[in-house]
Design an enzyme around this catalytic site. Structure first.
Site, PDB file in Angstrom:
ATOM      1  N   ASP A  91       0.834  -1.190   0.000  1.00  0.00           N
ATOM      2  CA  ASP A  91       0.000   0.000   0.000  1.00  0.00           C
ATOM      3  C   ASP A  91       0.876   1.250   0.000  1.00  0.00           C
ATOM      4  O   ASP A  91       2.029   1.220   0.407  1.00  0.00           O
ATOM      5  CB  ASP A  91      -0.959   0.013   1.187  1.00  0.00           C
ATOM      6  CG  ASP A  91      -0.261  -0.048   2.544  1.00  0.00           C
ATOM      7  OD1 ASP A  91       0.635  -0.904   2.717  1.00  0.00           O
ATOM      8  OD2 ASP A  91      -0.609   0.759   3.428  1.00  0.00           O
ATOM      9  N   GLU A 154       0.124  -1.067   5.816  1.00  0.00           N
ATOM     10  CA  GLU A 154       1.142  -0.434   6.662  1.00  0.00           C
ATOM     11  C   GLU A 154       0.908   1.067   6.819  1.00  0.00           C
ATOM     12  O   GLU A 154       1.085   1.625   7.893  1.00  0.00           O
ATOM     13  CB  GLU A 154       2.533  -0.717   6.079  1.00  0.00           C
ATOM     14  CG  GLU A 154       3.677  -0.289   6.971  1.00  0.00           C
ATOM     15  CD  GLU A 154       4.105   1.156   6.808  1.00  0.00           C
ATOM     16  OE1 GLU A 154       4.800   1.655   7.709  1.00  0.00           O
ATOM     17  OE2 GLU A 154       3.759   1.792   5.787  1.00  0.00           O
TER      18      GLU A 154
END
Length: 164
Positions: A91, A154
């Site tokens: 991400d 994250e």
């Protein structure tokens, strides 16, 4: 050992275009955290990036797995209980600042790559996977399996970690 390093460098040089193709494809996925949807707990973008890297891992001949539609892994080596783990994430932070280059294109200028995720963390994670692929191609024996783990949350708090 020198022979392995020489072979590895040669193999890497021969494989640069292949790596750059995968890198370009991965950077193009806008894997910004989004709203939970069916089978995509952190949004469609992170899920697409996870699917891409798992499909690529299978294509490269790795054993793969995933949990919770938000984390996955690729592994190589003997199927021992213990493993050496490498954890990264797919991400990226949303694009809010002005960019000199398109954020979801891999751009090479004056020896530097630009694109969302080049350093944090798509680039390092793909580099790790590709290095393991080159080790696998050379049939270098391993004493333990190596597992590369791909997270998708994250940037928003690592809510995917419990699924590992």
């Amino acid at each position: 050992m020198k022979e392995i390093r020489t072979d590895f460098q040669k193999l890497f040089d021969e494989s640069k275009d292949e790596f750059l193709t995968y890198f370009t494809d991965l950077i193009r996925i806008p894997s910004v955290n989004g709203h939970k949807t069916y089978q995509a707990p952190f949004g469609i973008g992170p899920k697409r990036a996870l699917e891409y890297i798992l499909n690529l891992s299978k294509k490269l001949g790795f054993r793969t797995g995933q949990a919770g539609n938000c984390v996955g892994w690729a592994e190589y080596g003997p199927e021992t209980e213990d493993y050496f783990g490498v954890l990264g994430h797919l991400d990226v932070v949303d694009v809010v600042d002005d960019w000199n280059y398109p954020p979801f294109d891999l751009t090479l200028r004056e020896g530097y790559f630009y694109g969302r995720g080049v350093l944090d963390n798509k680039g390092p994670l793909l580099s790790t996977l590709f290095a393991l692929y080159l080790i696998k191609k050379q049939r270098i024996p391993l004493n333990k399996r190596i597992r590369i783990m791909f997270g998708t949350d994250e940037e928003m708090g690592s809510r995917d970690i419990p699924y590992f």
